[in-house]
Design a protein around this motif. Structure first.
Motif, PDB file in Angstrom:
ATOM      1  N   GLY B 127       0.801  -1.215   0.000  1.00  0.00           N
ATOM      2  CA  GLY B 127       0.000   0.000   0.000  1.00  0.00           C
ATOM      3  C   GLY B 127       0.836   1.268   0.000  1.00  0.00           C
ATOM      4  N   VAL B 128       1.941   1.243  -0.720  1.00  0.00           N
ATOM      5  CA  VAL B 128       2.842   2.403  -0.788  1.00  0.00           C
ATOM      6  C   VAL B 128       2.517   3.198  -2.054  1.00  0.00           C
ATOM      7  N   LYS B 129       2.374   4.525  -1.893  1.00  0.00           N
ATOM      8  CA  LYS B 129       2.088   5.371  -3.056  1.00  0.00           C
ATOM      9  C   LYS B 129       3.370   6.028  -3.537  1.00  0.00           C
ATOM     10  N   LYS B 130       3.357   6.477  -4.791  1.00  0.00           N
ATOM     11  CA  LYS B 130       4.542   7.118  -5.365  1.00  0.00           C
ATOM     12  C   LYS B 130       4.978   8.311  -4.528  1.00  0.00           C
ATOM     13  N   GLU B 131       3.986   9.048  -3.983  1.00  0.00           N
ATOM     14  CA  GLU B 131       4.330  10.244  -3.199  1.00  0.00           C
ATOM     15  C   GLU B 131       4.922   9.891  -1.827  1.00  0.00           C
ATOM     16  N   ASP B 132       4.845   8.618  -1.425  1.00  0.00           N
ATOM     17  CA  ASP B 132       5.486   8.185  -0.178  1.00  0.00           C
ATOM     18  C   ASP B 132       6.991   7.996  -0.372  1.00  0.00           C
ATOM     19  N   LEU B 133       7.399   7.915  -1.638  1.00  0.00           N
ATOM     20  CA  LEU B 133       8.813   7.627  -1.943  1.00  0.00           C
ATOM     21  C   LEU B 133       9.561   8.908  -2.304  1.00  0.00           C
ATOM     22  N   ILE B 134      10.864   8.875  -2.141  1.00  0.00           N
ATOM     23  CA  ILE B 134      11.693  10.054  -2.400  1.00  0.00           C
ATOM     24  C   ILE B 134      11.685  10.423  -3.888  1.00  0.00           C
ATOM     25  N   ASP B 135      12.049  11.654  -4.174  1.00  0.00           N
ATOM     26  CA  ASP B 135      12.108  12.123  -5.557  1.00  0.00           C
ATOM     27  C   ASP B 135      13.369  11.598  -6.247  1.00  0.00           C
ATOM     28  N   GLY B 136      13.311  11.520  -7.552  1.00  0.00           N
ATOM     29  CA  GLY B 136      14.497  11.168  -8.338  1.00  0.00           C
ATOM     30  C   GLY B 136      14.625   9.686  -8.622  1.00  0.00           C
ATOM     31  N   ILE B 137      13.620   8.915  -8.170  1.00  0.00           N
ATOM     32  CA  ILE B 137      13.690   7.468  -8.414  1.00  0.00           C
ATOM     33  C   ILE B 137      12.743   7.082  -9.552  1.00  0.00           C
TER      34      ILE B 137
END
Lengths: 79, 158
Positions: B127-137
């Motif tokens: 249940g992880v969203k893209k906005e939960d992850l750091i930028d640049g990946i």
């Protein structure tokens, strides 16, 4: 050995793996072919790592010496 | 450099722990310094490493970890507070040896062009969203990683 004239000196004292080779690569990228980089490191692993780095990247290790706890490398940019 | 020499380093990171997060970053940044291309595929618990604000909060467990310099029986290591204690100790050893913090290695990796790929399937499962992850990946799946790894690559898994 120390009569080699360095065009640039990079002091990586106190830094541990992988920083000495990363900083060496960045410094070499900014140099001209034929110039010599004097790189100083205190990480004992850098002795093996710099030899591996020049082998892989095709640069030339023209001199190496130890001053106390410091390892000094002279690397010529050949490409 | 010989012609047969590998040009790429393709790493799979499957663990979201302090000790298992270091090798992928150390090896991938070193690979780029050696004029190779590098990518890390973060899957299963390894995805934790890419969550915003998480990388410097990863922990190391003393349970079932007999190589920890501090010898504690599992029955004590499982008690509350032992994982944070082991983590504090390991972080202090790393600082003493002047090893960069994981967030610094992450920044170096991004700066040097290491491809950091978050696993889409893991995102769906956890249940992880893209906005939960750091930028640049990047976000991708098995094929994204395998396409990179299939061309003259060393492949490692942590």
């Amino acid at each position: 050995m120390s009569d080699l004239k360095a065009d640039l000196t990079l002091d990586n004292s106190g830094l541990s793996c992988p920083m000495p080779i990363i900083k060496t690569k960045k410094a070499m990228d900014g140099m001209k072919v034929g110039e010599i980089l004097k790189m100083i490191a205190t990480d004992p692993g850098s002795v093996s790592d710099i030899q591996a780095w020049v082998k892989k990247t095709g640069q030339e290790l023209v001199g190496q010496e130890t001053e106390g706890n410091k390892f000094v490398f002279y690397i010529r940019k050949v490409k | 450099m010989s012609e047969e020499s590998a040009k790429r380093l393709a790493i799979i990171a499957t663990h979201g722990t302090l000790d298992m997060a270091y090798p992928p970053f150390i090896l991938s940044t070193a690979a780029v310094a050696m004029e190779m291309e590098a990518a890390i595929f973060f899957t299963f618990f390894g995805l934790e490493i890419l969550k915003k604000g998480k990388i410097d909060k990863l922990k190391v467990s003393p349970v079932a970890n007999p190589a920890m310099p501090m010898k504690i029986p599992n029955i004590i290591a499982m008690l509350p507070g032992m994982t944070p204690l082991a983590t504090i100790m390991m972080n202090s050893w790393m600082r003493k040896a002047k090893v960069p913090k994981l967030s610094e290695l992450l920044e170096t990796a991004l700066d040097m062009g290491v491809r950091l790929i978050g696993c889409q399937m893991t995102m769906d499962v956890m249940g992880v969203k893209k906005e939960d992850l750091i930028d640049g990946i990047e976000i991708g799946g098995a094929a994204t990683f395998l396409e990179f790894a299939s061309q003259n690559a060393i492949t490692l898994s942590f």
